[in-house]
Enzyme design. Sequence first.
Site, short mmCIF file in Angstrom:
data_model
loop_
_atom_site.label_atom_id
_atom_site.label_comp_id
_atom_site.label_asym_id
_atom_site.label_seq_id
_atom_site.Cartn_x
_atom_site.Cartn_y
_atom_site.Cartn_z
N LYS A 117 0.82 -1.22 0.00
CA LYS A 117 0.00 0.00 0.00
C LYS A 117 0.85 1.26 0.00
O LYS A 117 0.43 2.28 -0.54
CB LYS A 117 -0.96 0.00 1.20
N LYS A 201 -6.96 -11.32 -7.76
CA LYS A 201 -8.18 -11.46 -6.97
C LYS A 201 -9.23 -10.43 -7.40
O LYS A 201 -8.87 -9.31 -7.76
CB LYS A 201 -7.78 -11.25 -5.49
N LYS A 204 -12.61 -4.63 -5.45
CA LYS A 204 -13.67 -3.64 -5.59
C LYS A 204 -13.20 -2.39 -6.31
O LYS A 204 -14.01 -1.58 -6.74
CB LYS A 204 -14.27 -3.31 -4.22
#
Length: 335
Positions: A117, A201, A204
């Site tokens: 991140k 994966k 969203k």
Amino acid sequence: MENQTRKKRVFSGIQPSGDLTLGSYMGAIKNWVTMQDEYDCVYCIVDMHAITVRQNPADLRRRCLEQLAQYLACGLDPAKSILFVQSHVPQHAELSWILGCYTQFGELSRMTQFKQKSQQHADNITAGLFTYPVLMAADILLYQADYVPVGEDQRQHVELCRDIAQRFNGVYSETFVLPEALIQRVDQGARIMSLGNPLSKMSKSDPDGCVYLMDPPEVIQRKFKRAVTDSETSVRYDKENKPGVSNLLTIYCAAAGKSLEEAEAEFAGQGYGVFKPAVGEAVAELLRPMREEAARMMKDKAYLEGVYREGAQRAGRLAQRTLDKVHRKVGFVAR
Ligand code: TRP
């Protein structure tokens, strides 16, 4: 007698950092629903984790409420479980500060998710992003959770939580239950991959590769018709060589409640032109009642408010018990 019948406690949470997806449902929430009968469950909307990267306030507020409506529509039941919003229970922030004083800088520096991140958000690497796992440890330890159902990507954070708990217990005597990660089984549809890139994966933040719980049937169909497959024509499960088709089969089986063998037999001799719309149809039918129910609840704000207020009260009572104990152990003067 009472002790023997005490159910094990489960804690988990999802960040309202994006709209919930088919992956969130099949990989997490569906399993949470089942666990409600066997365990004493606490399910959270972790909005304080969501602000570790910048959020638009109006979107965050909407997604938070919508996530609660979706939890309910998927079958999480406030009569069985505690459902609440993290920022409504201040004990999370309070315990997080204390646990931060029992966590090493080096431990947090080693967290894979932090490294990822901080690369993605290189212009905004905040202290919050760095101490995120400490807040997550507070979430879990406040409720003395025995089990923490999470995806593989969160295993390292649960391990750190255990290390922190063990350290604290070691210094001050038994205070926290040591939690155990329950990593959802891949063959039960836990790992739903992106429709656009079946090697990563379903996320969203990738609108085309993911199906949102609130997508209407025509959007779902369009996404499945565009799903990446391969240059063959046969519908069979082969994760190595046919990741796209294998992902679609996983989704189909989970949505239609069929086994892989049944699904492969059903589409034997049929091409992707038949297979892909059938998967879309199964998913659209699976999600339809949840979407409709969540939309209905979004119009009944008073009901949602009642649920999250009651949830915060119940969660707060449990959390305060742990926090009181912690205050005593570290030597804070009683209020
Ligand atoms: N970090 C988790 C995730 O991104 C969300 C989370 C926050 C969580 N606190 C938690 C999950 C406590 C389990 C238990 O998926």
